[in-house]
Design a protein around this motif. Sequence first.
Motif, PDB file in Angstrom:
ATOM      1  N   GLY A 179       0.782  -1.228   0.000  1.00 17.14           N
ATOM      2  CA  GLY A 179       0.000   0.000   0.000  1.00 17.14           C
ATOM      3  C   GLY A 179       0.813   1.275   0.000  1.00 17.14           C
ATOM      4  N   LEU A 180       2.123   1.202   0.192  1.00 17.80           N
ATOM      5  CA  LEU A 180       2.959   2.398   0.231  1.00 17.80           C
ATOM      6  C   LEU A 180       2.992   3.073  -1.146  1.00 17.80           C
ATOM      7  N   GLN A 181       2.670   4.359  -1.173  1.00 21.88           N
ATOM      8  CA  GLN A 181       2.758   5.128  -2.412  1.00 21.88           C
ATOM      9  C   GLN A 181       4.187   5.639  -2.582  1.00 21.88           C
ATOM     10  N   VAL A 182       4.766   5.427  -3.754  1.00 18.69           N
ATOM     11  CA  VAL A 182       6.131   5.850  -4.049  1.00 18.69           C
ATOM     12  C   VAL A 182       6.080   6.830  -5.217  1.00 18.69           C
ATOM     13  N   ILE A 183       6.696   7.994  -5.026  1.00 15.68           N
ATOM     14  CA  ILE A 183       6.742   9.030  -6.048  1.00 15.68           C
ATOM     15  C   ILE A 183       8.206   9.418  -6.233  1.00 15.68           C
ATOM     16  N   LEU A 184       8.719   9.291  -7.454  1.00 12.50           N
ATOM     17  CA  LEU A 184      10.122   9.553  -7.741  1.00 12.50           C
ATOM     18  C   LEU A 184      10.227  10.645  -8.807  1.00 12.50           C
ATOM     19  N   VAL A 185      11.032  11.672  -8.523  1.00 15.40           N
ATOM     20  CA  VAL A 185      11.187  12.795  -9.449  1.00 15.40           C
ATOM     21  C   VAL A 185      12.679  13.013  -9.694  1.00 15.40           C
ATOM     22  N   PRO A 186      13.236  12.412 -10.746  1.00 16.06           N
ATOM     23  CA  PRO A 186      14.659  12.627 -11.033  1.00 16.06           C
ATOM     24  C   PRO A 186      14.897  14.039 -11.564  1.00 16.06           C
ATOM     25  N   LYS A 187      16.000  14.647 -11.133  1.00 15.72           N
ATOM     26  CA  LYS A 187      16.369  15.996 -11.565  1.00 15.72           C
ATOM     27  C   LYS A 187      17.764  15.945 -12.167  1.00 15.72           C
ATOM     28  N   ALA A 188      17.825  16.076 -13.492  1.00 13.45           N
ATOM     29  CA  ALA A 188      19.112  16.005 -14.178  1.00 13.45           C
ATOM     30  C   ALA A 188      20.006  17.167 -13.750  1.00 13.45           C
ATOM     31  N   GLY A 189      21.281  16.869 -13.535  1.00 13.37           N
ATOM     32  CA  GLY A 189      22.236  17.907 -13.187  1.00 13.37           C
ATOM     33  C   GLY A 189      22.302  18.228 -11.710  1.00 13.37           C
ATOM     34  N   PHE A 190      21.464  17.610 -10.894  1.00 13.34           N
ATOM     35  CA  PHE A 190      21.485  17.863  -9.457  1.00 13.34           C
ATOM     36  C   PHE A 190      22.408  16.853  -8.769  1.00 13.34           C
ATOM     37  N   HIS A 191      23.050  17.302  -7.706  1.00 16.13           N
ATOM     38  CA  HIS A 191      23.948  16.428  -6.941  1.00 16.13           C
ATOM     39  C   HIS A 191      23.296  15.943  -5.647  1.00 16.13           C
ATOM     40  N   LYS A 192      22.229  16.601  -5.229  1.00 16.67           N
ATOM     41  CA  LYS A 192      21.578  16.265  -3.965  1.00 16.67           C
ATOM     42  C   LYS A 192      20.278  15.505  -4.209  1.00 16.67           C
ATOM     43  N   THR A 193      19.960  14.620  -3.281  1.00 14.59           N
ATOM     44  CA  THR A 193      18.684  13.915  -3.298  1.00 14.59           C
ATOM     45  C   THR A 193      17.965  14.209  -1.988  1.00 14.59           C
ATOM     46  N   PHE A 194      16.674  14.458  -2.101  1.00 16.13           N
ATOM     47  CA  PHE A 194      15.845  14.757  -0.941  1.00 16.13           C
ATOM     48  C   PHE A 194      14.748  13.704  -0.867  1.00 16.13           C
ATOM     49  N   ALA A 195      14.544  13.136   0.315  1.00 15.92           N
ATOM     50  CA  ALA A 195      13.519  12.104   0.502  1.00 15.92           C
ATOM     51  C   ALA A 195      12.644  12.477   1.681  1.00 15.92           C
ATOM     52  N   ILE A 196      11.352  12.214   1.545  1.00 20.37           N
ATOM     53  CA  ILE A 196      10.422  12.502   2.638  1.00 20.37           C
ATOM     54  C   ILE A 196       9.365  11.403   2.691  1.00 20.37           C
ATOM     55  N   MET A 197       9.176  10.844   3.880  1.00 18.87           N
ATOM     56  CA  MET A 197       8.194   9.791   4.112  1.00 18.87           C
ATOM     57  C   MET A 197       7.112  10.359   5.026  1.00 18.87           C
ATOM     58  N   THR A 198       5.864  10.275   4.590  1.00 21.07           N
ATOM     59  CA  THR A 198       4.776  10.980   5.270  1.00 21.07           C
ATOM     60  C   THR A 198       3.624  10.041   5.572  1.00 21.07           C
ATOM     61  N   THR A 199       3.066  10.200   6.769  1.00 24.60           N
ATOM     62  CA  THR A 199       1.834   9.517   7.114  1.00 24.60           C
ATOM     63  C   THR A 199       0.714  10.535   7.232  1.00 24.60           C
ATOM     64  N   ASP A 200      -0.469  10.140   6.818  1.00 22.93           N
ATOM     65  CA  ASP A 200      -1.633  11.022   6.853  1.00 22.93           C
ATOM     66  C   ASP A 200      -2.207  11.013   8.270  1.00 22.93           C
TER      67      ASP A 200
ATOM     68  N   LEU B 221       6.046   7.932   0.088  1.00 21.38           N
ATOM     69  CA  LEU B 221       7.492   8.146   0.068  1.00 21.38           C
ATOM     70  C   LEU B 221       7.821   8.892  -1.216  1.00 21.38           C
ATOM     71  N   VAL B 222       8.390  10.083  -1.075  1.00 22.27           N
ATOM     72  CA  VAL B 222       8.728  10.916  -2.230  1.00 22.27           C
ATOM     73  C   VAL B 222      10.230  11.152  -2.232  1.00 22.27           C
ATOM     74  N   LEU B 223      10.861  10.925  -3.380  1.00 21.26           N
ATOM     75  CA  LEU B 223      12.276  11.241  -3.554  1.00 21.26           C
ATOM     76  C   LEU B 223      12.437  12.138  -4.774  1.00 21.26           C
ATOM     77  N   THR B 224      13.253  13.176  -4.630  1.00 24.68           N
ATOM     78  CA  THR B 224      13.525  14.081  -5.747  1.00 24.68           C
ATOM     79  C   THR B 224      15.027  14.373  -5.797  1.00 24.68           C
ATOM     80  N   GLY B 225      15.495  14.712  -6.991  1.00 29.01           N
ATOM     81  CA  GLY B 225      16.897  15.084  -7.155  1.00 29.01           C
ATOM     82  C   GLY B 225      17.666  14.040  -7.935  1.00 29.01           C
ATOM     83  N   LYS B 226      18.895  13.782  -7.506  1.00 35.13           N
ATOM     84  CA  LYS B 226      19.773  12.835  -8.191  1.00 35.13           C
ATOM     85  C   LYS B 226      19.349  11.411  -7.868  1.00 35.13           C
ATOM     86  N   LEU B 227      18.721  10.757  -8.826  1.00 34.16           N
ATOM     87  CA  LEU B 227      18.285   9.371  -8.622  1.00 34.16           C
ATOM     88  C   LEU B 227      17.946   8.725  -9.950  1.00 34.16           C
ATOM     89  N   ASP B 228      18.062   7.429  -9.978  1.00 37.36           N
ATOM     90  CA  ASP B 228      17.605   6.619 -11.106  1.00 37.36           C
ATOM     91  C   ASP B 228      16.305   5.953 -10.680  1.00 37.36           C
TER      92      ASP B 228
END
Length: 435
Positions: free
Chosen positions: A22-43, A203-210
Amino acid sequence: MLNKQTYAQLGEAVYRTTLSNGLQVILVPKAGFHKTFAIMTTDYGSIDNVFVPRGQTAAVRFPDGIAHFLEHKLFEKKDHDAFDLFGQFGASSNAFTSFTQTSYLFATTNHLHENLDILLDFVQDPYFTSATVNKEKGIIGQEIQMYDDDPGWQSYFGMIGNLYPKEPLSIDIAGTVDSIDQITADDLYAAYRTFYHPSNMSLVLTGKLDPEQTLDWIETNQARKTFTPSAPIQRIASPATQPDQVIRQTTRHLSVTRPKVSLGIRGFDTVPTGRAALTYSVAVSLIFDLLFNDTSDNYLRLYDANVIDDSFGYDFQVQRGAHFGQLAGDTDQPELFVSEFQTILADVFTQLKAAEPQFDLVKREAIGRLIGAINSPEAIANQYSGPLFGGTMLFDELTVLEDLRFEDLLPVAHAFWDHSVQTVATILPEGLRND
């Protein structure tokens, strides 16, 4: 499998999936970024203090501040602290609790896999004892007392308390010293089991990621764990405050050098759901920009008259089950501050139509702010709406804003302001009276 949504005009893509637990996963790769930001949230936030605990049949009222207390305690384990683990892998970490959500996050430029495992593992492995809970009461109690003496915080919550006097929204997110003293380890486990199931989390991750590689790491982590089947969450809402129950004005005296005024506007109209709720929120926020931003006629006139200064600000929020606006600032003329803004709000539609020539400029400024935010992985992840706005992203907010026309604002303005009630919360310096 990841579902890809492309925002061609922005050159962005969002990858989504929902895991078998049931965990929702949202991934937003950002080309050219060196940092990755992750946030896990409960309603789950501070207003959710009456609910049916998972596995039980009767509703229980839990102590105010329990969601925030749980956020603090989740980092501490039997033999380590999650903060220390993040530090070992070069990540900065934090957490926060709002009225409706609790989030855990980290930012890193390396060791993404290791830090992601730390985040998932510490959030999904609660450890509470009577001894550790009692120790935390003193720490959080000091935090509460610190905010009790913060004039800005007290001005804001004074306004909220006036607008929602009979509802959990009026209670400080951290609770009170007395309420947190009632929290037990069993209470924390009951709240955790009810609200921290993966099906109530994202769970949302943005930045440098595959995306594919990151999803593989997440799925591998989750496959090592066993979760009970998901179950509906039964939140028990308090009776809603009626318009005639809103407290119209309060005054407090604190150690401030200048008066602080917070004027609140509560909507009693029905906010739509899903993406339409995002459109509603964007439209009302744009109306506030037209009426009160620092290029508006209202702002310039009141600034020149020394009624407001650079401390003035405004905001509009849509929360789960509530929506309200705020106008606030320091002023040497608190009575005039209130009367001037109440006069503006009493004639809001004439004011709005008079501001129509500035619509395109104000809209472009709002679009510019959002484009700037798109370059921030933190902003993208933090502004993921979850169920509130139908899972929309910052990119969707920009699309909504670009499509808005001036004539679209008028029905939204009528919906909000025709069914609104105002309040005023004033903080005066000690020894100064306004009577």
